[in-house]
Write a protein that holds these residues in place. Structure first.
Motif, mmCIF file in Angstrom:
data_model
loop_
_atom_site.group_PDB
_atom_site.id
_atom_site.type_symbol
_atom_site.label_atom_id
_atom_site.label_comp_id
_atom_site.label_asym_id
_atom_site.label_seq_id
_atom_site.Cartn_x
_atom_site.Cartn_y
_atom_site.Cartn_z
ATOM 1 N N LYS A 1 0.841 -1.200 0.000
ATOM 2 C CA LYS A 1 0.000 0.000 0.000
ATOM 3 C C LYS A 1 0.882 1.259 0.000
ATOM 4 O O LYS A 1 0.615 2.217 -0.708
ATOM 5 N N LYS A 2 1.953 1.217 0.804
ATOM 6 C CA LYS A 2 2.903 2.344 0.854
ATOM 7 C C LYS A 2 3.504 2.597 -0.521
ATOM 8 O O LYS A 2 3.617 3.734 -0.963
ATOM 9 N N LEU A 3 3.930 1.506 -1.191
ATOM 10 C CA LEU A 3 4.579 1.640 -2.499
ATOM 11 C C LEU A 3 3.602 2.138 -3.559
ATOM 12 O O LEU A 3 4.000 2.839 -4.478
ATOM 13 N N PHE B 1 5.316 12.696 2.430
ATOM 14 C CA PHE B 1 6.164 12.848 3.615
ATOM 15 C C PHE B 1 7.035 11.616 3.746
ATOM 16 O O PHE B 1 6.544 10.497 3.769
ATOM 17 N N GLY B 2 8.333 11.814 3.833
ATOM 18 C CA GLY B 2 9.246 10.683 3.946
ATOM 19 C C GLY B 2 9.403 9.981 2.603
ATOM 20 O O GLY B 2 8.908 10.435 1.583
ATOM 21 N N ASN B 3 10.081 8.884 2.634
ATOM 22 C CA ASN B 3 10.333 8.128 1.419
ATOM 23 C C ASN B 3 9.510 6.843 1.453
ATOM 24 O O ASN B 3 9.644 6.044 2.383
ATOM 25 N N LYS B 4 8.680 6.635 0.437
ATOM 26 C CA LYS B 4 7.813 5.454 0.453
ATOM 27 C C LYS B 4 8.615 4.149 0.405
ATOM 28 O O LYS B 4 8.201 3.156 0.983
ATOM 29 N N HIS B 5 9.783 4.163 -0.240
ATOM 30 C CA HIS B 5 10.596 2.944 -0.297
ATOM 31 C C HIS B 5 11.211 2.626 1.064
ATOM 32 O O HIS B 5 11.321 1.457 1.438
ATOM 33 N N ALA C 1 8.305 1.265 3.121
ATOM 34 C CA ALA C 1 7.963 -0.082 2.667
ATOM 35 C C ALA C 1 9.032 -1.078 3.110
ATOM 36 O O ALA C 1 8.710 -2.198 3.524
ATOM 37 N N ALA C 2 10.297 -0.658 3.036
ATOM 38 C CA ALA C 2 11.393 -1.544 3.435
ATOM 39 C C ALA C 2 11.231 -1.974 4.897
ATOM 40 O O ALA C 2 11.382 -3.151 5.228
ATOM 41 N N GLU C 3 10.884 -1.006 5.737
ATOM 42 C CA GLU C 3 10.681 -1.306 7.156
ATOM 43 C C GLU C 3 9.569 -2.348 7.336
ATOM 44 O O GLU C 3 9.696 -3.292 8.117
ATOM 45 N N LEU C 4 8.494 -2.176 6.574
ATOM 46 C CA LEU C 4 7.358 -3.101 6.680
ATOM 47 C C LEU C 4 7.693 -4.479 6.108
ATOM 48 O O LEU C 4 7.287 -5.500 6.670
ATOM 49 N N TYR C 5 8.432 -4.511 4.992
ATOM 50 C CA TYR C 5 8.830 -5.803 4.420
ATOM 51 C C TYR C 5 9.734 -6.562 5.381
ATOM 52 O O TYR C 5 9.658 -7.789 5.497
#
Length: 167
Positions: free
Chosen positions: A17-19, A25-29, A32-36
């Motif tokens: 969803k983030k990607l 605000f902030g970097n979506k990658h 997303a990396a944190e969530l992955y």
């Protein structure tokens, strides 16, 4: 175990969803990396190795987009370790990408370690021709970093398998 799997799926959905969204605000990658990473860890706790491997691959892709080669290499290595438990061929593929990233950033010792790991997987799978190739590559890299003991161990394996294959 099941709740870890469900958590992993939830984190993965959030990452996708983030990607897919707009990154104001902030970097979506980065997000997303944190969530992955959380997803992959949940899958590991659930012993869902293929799902963990896939999540680590997505994590590596996020780091690649962020041009963070070291983190991408580490994520590929983690993916390889997860796949090693179920799909050795996929593990080798991930670890190859890990090696390439470490070579690009000049971390020859790390690249050598993962070359040796690939060789060991090939050995376990009775693919001695490929094991020779990877042990040889590891030996060269270890030698260039002056890690003579490891280089010699790899060369010994090359000689052993070459003899077994009557080369």
């Amino acid at each position: 175990m099941g709740d870890h799997n469900a958590k992993g799926q939830e984190f993965e959905k959030m990452a996708e969803k983030k990607l897919g969204g707009w990154g104001l605000f902030g970097n979506k990658h980065e997000d997303a990396a944190e969530l992955y990473e959380k997803a992959a860890n949940s899958y590991k706790l659930a012993k869902s190795w293929d799902e963990a491997g896939a999540a680590y691959m997505k994590l590596a892709e996020c780091y690649a987009k962020l041009d963070s080669k070291h983190e991408a290499a580490a994520a590929y290595a983690e993916a390889g370790h997860a796949y090693k438990k179920t799909t050795p061929k996929e593990a080798v593929s991930c670890l190859e990408q890990c090696v390439n990233n470490f070579l690009e950033i000049g971390r020859l010792n790390m690249a050598a370690r993962y070359c040796k790991e690939i060789a060991e997987i090939c050995e376990t799978e009775q693919n001695l021709e490929q094991a020779i190739v990877w042990f040889d590559k590891a030996a060269d890299l270890f030698q260039s970093e002056e890690v003579t003991t490891s280089a010699n161990q790899c060369r010994l394996k090359v000689a052993q398998f070459a003899a077994q294959l009557e080369q």
